[in-house]
Design a protein around this motif. Sequence first.
Motif, PDB file in Angstrom:
ATOM      1  N   SER A 106       0.948  -1.234  -0.008  1.00  7.50           N
ATOM      2  CA  SER A 106      -0.042  -0.102  -0.010  1.00  7.50           C
ATOM      3  C   SER A 106       1.032   1.376  -0.035  1.00  7.50           C
ATOM      4  O   SER A 106       0.705   2.334  -0.690  1.00  7.50           O
ATOM      5  CB  SER A 106      -0.902   0.025   1.477  1.00  7.50           C
ATOM      6  OG  SER A 106      -1.816  -0.994   1.194  1.00  7.50           O
ATOM      7  N   ALA A 107       1.806   1.341   1.169  1.00 11.56           N
ATOM      8  CA  ALA A 107       2.683   2.284   0.835  1.00 11.56           C
ATOM      9  C   ALA A 107       3.318   2.553  -0.379  1.00 11.56           C
ATOM     10  O   ALA A 107       4.011   3.637  -0.950  1.00 11.56           O
ATOM     11  CB  ALA A 107       3.963   2.182   1.976  1.00 11.56           C
ATOM     12  N   SER A 108       3.934   1.385  -1.359  1.00 12.81           N
ATOM     13  CA  SER A 108       4.481   1.419  -2.534  1.00 12.81           C
ATOM     14  C   SER A 108       3.502   2.153  -3.602  1.00 12.81           C
ATOM     15  O   SER A 108       4.076   2.903  -4.426  1.00 12.81           O
ATOM     16  CB  SER A 108       5.011  -0.023  -3.019  1.00 12.81           C
ATOM     17  OG  SER A 108       3.857  -0.672  -3.434  1.00 12.81           O
ATOM     18  N   VAL A 109       2.419   1.934  -3.504  1.00 11.77           N
ATOM     19  CA  VAL A 109       1.230   2.492  -4.521  1.00 11.77           C
ATOM     20  C   VAL A 109       1.618   4.199  -4.387  1.00 11.77           C
ATOM     21  O   VAL A 109       1.659   4.771  -5.414  1.00 11.77           O
ATOM     22  CB  VAL A 109      -0.082   2.152  -4.039  1.00 11.77           C
ATOM     23  CG1 VAL A 109      -1.064   2.794  -4.994  1.00 11.77           C
ATOM     24  CG2 VAL A 109      -0.269   0.589  -4.326  1.00 11.77           C
ATOM     25  N   VAL A 110       1.594   4.758  -2.772  1.00  8.48           N
ATOM     26  CA  VAL A 110       1.603   6.018  -2.908  1.00  8.48           C
ATOM     27  C   VAL A 110       2.957   6.519  -3.627  1.00  8.48           C
ATOM     28  O   VAL A 110       2.951   7.645  -4.319  1.00  8.48           O
ATOM     29  CB  VAL A 110       1.568   6.231  -1.229  1.00  8.48           C
ATOM     30  CG1 VAL A 110       1.759   7.820  -1.232  1.00  8.48           C
ATOM     31  CG2 VAL A 110       0.283   6.074  -0.875  1.00  8.48           C
ATOM     32  N   GLY A 111       3.857   5.815  -3.215  1.00  9.33           N
ATOM     33  CA  GLY A 111       5.245   6.121  -3.876  1.00  9.33           C
ATOM     34  C   GLY A 111       5.398   6.060  -5.325  1.00  9.33           C
ATOM     35  O   GLY A 111       6.144   6.948  -5.675  1.00  9.33           O
ATOM     36  N   PHE A 112       4.754   5.049  -5.913  1.00 18.47           N
ATOM     37  CA  PHE A 112       4.965   4.880  -7.188  1.00 18.47           C
ATOM     38  C   PHE A 112       4.071   5.981  -7.996  1.00 18.47           C
ATOM     39  O   PHE A 112       4.949   6.578  -8.900  1.00 18.47           O
ATOM     40  CB  PHE A 112       4.128   3.599  -7.687  1.00 18.47           C
ATOM     41  CG  PHE A 112       3.847   3.420  -9.247  1.00 18.47           C
ATOM     42  CD1 PHE A 112       4.986   2.599  -9.727  1.00 18.47           C
ATOM     43  CD2 PHE A 112       3.030   3.474  -9.738  1.00 18.47           C
ATOM     44  CE1 PHE A 112       4.896   2.329 -11.111  1.00 18.47           C
ATOM     45  CE2 PHE A 112       2.635   3.113 -10.859  1.00 18.47           C
ATOM     46  CZ  PHE A 112       3.721   2.339 -11.769  1.00 18.47           C
ATOM     47  N   PHE A 113       2.945   6.426  -7.645  1.00 18.00           N
ATOM     48  CA  PHE A 113       2.274   7.318  -8.555  1.00 18.00           C
ATOM     49  C   PHE A 113       2.822   8.772  -8.096  1.00 18.00           C
ATOM     50  O   PHE A 113       2.419   9.945  -8.687  1.00 18.00           O
ATOM     51  CB  PHE A 113       0.779   7.379  -7.969  1.00 18.00           C
ATOM     52  CG  PHE A 113       0.227   6.209  -8.818  1.00 18.00           C
ATOM     53  CD1 PHE A 113      -0.366   6.107 -10.183  1.00 18.00           C
ATOM     54  CD2 PHE A 113      -0.322   5.041  -8.125  1.00 18.00           C
ATOM     55  CE1 PHE A 113      -0.351   4.836 -10.850  1.00 18.00           C
ATOM     56  CE2 PHE A 113      -0.992   3.959  -8.852  1.00 18.00           C
ATOM     57  CZ  PHE A 113      -0.913   3.771 -10.181  1.00 18.00           C
ATOM     58  N   ARG A 114       3.363   9.020  -6.885  1.00 13.18           N
ATOM     59  CA  ARG A 114       3.823  10.247  -6.574  1.00 13.18           C
ATOM     60  C   ARG A 114       5.009  10.812  -7.487  1.00 13.18           C
ATOM     61  O   ARG A 114       5.104  12.043  -7.714  1.00 13.18           O
ATOM     62  CB  ARG A 114       4.562  10.268  -4.994  1.00 13.18           C
ATOM     63  CG  ARG A 114       5.163  11.604  -4.634  1.00 13.18           C
ATOM     64  CD  ARG A 114       5.512  11.515  -3.109  1.00 13.18           C
ATOM     65  NE  ARG A 114       6.808  10.344  -2.916  1.00 13.18           N
ATOM     66  CZ  ARG A 114       7.914  10.665  -3.221  1.00 13.18           C
ATOM     67  NH1 ARG A 114       8.137  11.877  -3.610  1.00 13.18           N
ATOM     68  NH2 ARG A 114       8.714  10.030  -3.088  1.00 13.18           N
ATOM     69  N   ARG A 115       5.633   9.750  -8.117  1.00 13.77           N
ATOM     70  CA  ARG A 115       6.878  10.136  -9.186  1.00 13.77           C
ATOM     71  C   ARG A 115       6.409  10.035 -10.302  1.00 13.77           C
ATOM     72  O   ARG A 115       7.026  10.476 -11.316  1.00 13.77           O
ATOM     73  CB  ARG A 115       7.946   8.994  -8.612  1.00 13.77           C
ATOM     74  CG  ARG A 115       8.647   9.287  -7.499  1.00 13.77           C
ATOM     75  CD  ARG A 115       9.802   8.497  -7.341  1.00 13.77           C
ATOM     76  NE  ARG A 115       9.962   7.203  -7.694  1.00 13.77           N
ATOM     77  CZ  ARG A 115       9.459   6.322  -6.809  1.00 13.77           C
ATOM     78  NH1 ARG A 115       9.330   6.575  -5.618  1.00 13.77           N
ATOM     79  NH2 ARG A 115       9.480   4.937  -6.981  1.00 13.77           N
ATOM     80  N   ARG A 116       5.109   9.716 -10.925  1.00 18.65           N
ATOM     81  CA  ARG A 116       4.614   9.398 -12.070  1.00 18.65           C
ATOM     82  C   ARG A 116       3.213   9.775 -12.396  1.00 18.65           C
ATOM     83  O   ARG A 116       2.490   9.767 -11.689  1.00 18.65           O
ATOM     84  CB  ARG A 116       4.813   8.032 -12.499  1.00 18.65           C
ATOM     85  CG  ARG A 116       6.119   7.411 -12.318  1.00 18.65           C
ATOM     86  CD  ARG A 116       6.181   5.994 -12.547  1.00 18.65           C
ATOM     87  NE  ARG A 116       7.386   5.348 -12.448  1.00 18.65           N
ATOM     88  CZ  ARG A 116       7.953   4.888 -11.392  1.00 18.65           C
ATOM     89  NH1 ARG A 116       7.409   5.215 -10.154  1.00 18.65           N
ATOM     90  NH2 ARG A 116       9.281   4.335 -11.317  1.00 18.65           N
TER      91      ARG A 116
END
Length: 477
Positions: free
Chosen positions: A371-381
């Motif tokens: 779940s945390a990785s989803v936030v990180g993923f879309f924050r940069r793209r």
Amino acid sequence: MVHLVFFTVAASAPLTVLGGGITTTFLVTGNKGTPISFVVLAAVLAFFAVGYAAMSRYVSNAGAFYSYLANGLGRAAGVSGSFIALVAYNTINFGLYGLFGAIFGDFLNTKFGVDAPWWVWGLGALVLVGLLGILRVDLNATVLAVLLIAEILAVCVFDIISFTHPAGGAVDFAGLSVGNLFGSGVGAVLALGIAAFAGFESAAIYSEEVRDPRRTVARATYIAVAFTGLFYALSAWALSVIYGPSEVQGVINEQGPGAVFGPLAQYASPMLADVANVLFITSVFAALLSFHNGVARYLFALGRERVLPEFLGRTSVRSASPIAGSLTQTFLAFVVVVLFVITGRDPVEDLFTWMSGTSAVGLVLLMTLTSASVVGFFRRRPSEEGVWRTLIAPSLATVLLAGVLTILVWNFNALLSPSNPSYLRWVLPGLEGLAAIIGLIWGAALRSARPEVYEGIGRSATQTNIEEQDEYVPVGV
């Protein structure tokens, strides 16, 4: 999509959950709110599914969680997640061999007078699962579909009988009270409950093998969460209704899984009860097959990207299945089962319970990080998914899952019998923490020693270099 739903739901195996998981939960905790726990967990996982499904449209990889963490939190985190996943899915698989051997042996002894140690049947199942694991996915899906439909019908019959023959002549709603859930044994209730959702990742694991991963994975995930949560809540409630919330623990203590089959024999027919008992056995087998396939594909993804030895990335020439990963998982299961046999451990009280608890901790830890990785993923793209899918829902899921994880670890001793060593309370859940740390170290080592391998960690199978794209295009577009 139908095959993905079957694999995802079959991993939890309805009769395994009712006859094994739910009965064990009532027995260990006596918690009257056990039925509503499935709704609570499904609600938490629904938030998780929003971001998970959104990211599945952009990342397609047989390693699923592993690939998500690598693309969202960094490659070293991806390796760490893959190690957590391997421990979690392997341990639940190991434990199920103990459960299968015990219930299959008991059935043969009761009905036919065939008496043999549990491990004979457990190892026999291991060989058969290993053979099916190297065949085509669609053949395995057909096997799982037949078993799944049959056992769902059996559970439905039990539910109908329970609600038409309630204890005391009236349906008791205590099982649907959230207040009853957050009482004694809530940690064990959540731990055993989360195991019912253990096939949650299956849809994304098979994302490389479906025609339209952008739509199929998301839909299969939503359907599986909704069905699992509601169906198991209803069935757990039915079990408490037919015996009474205050009496169900005592009945299960005397009858075990027979608490499910007894009403079928009494109010329907003994033959139906026998059929349901057989389906209980095949239900556990279906779960074994599903977890075996999941582990094989994790090993395949890691071998293909050379995070683990390259031979694990080999596939069968005839069926294109991950044959090396399948054979490796079979070998690991064989070693663990044999160790428990040699040390004289009980197949259910020790092998099944220890491994199920360890797996539950790993699964929740993995979903929290994802779940945390989803936030990180879309924050940069840049994306067209919207703030709800890319930030709000996955952030809520991270917080909620972290809370569930804390309860699981702190109350892990509720899963252990008084005869088990006390140190297991920390050692067993600690295995997942150790796997996470080793994974991080190994990821860092790859970055220094094998940078070309490190750069390829978690890449989508359908996109060659996703981090260098100016516009991040969804898979399947």
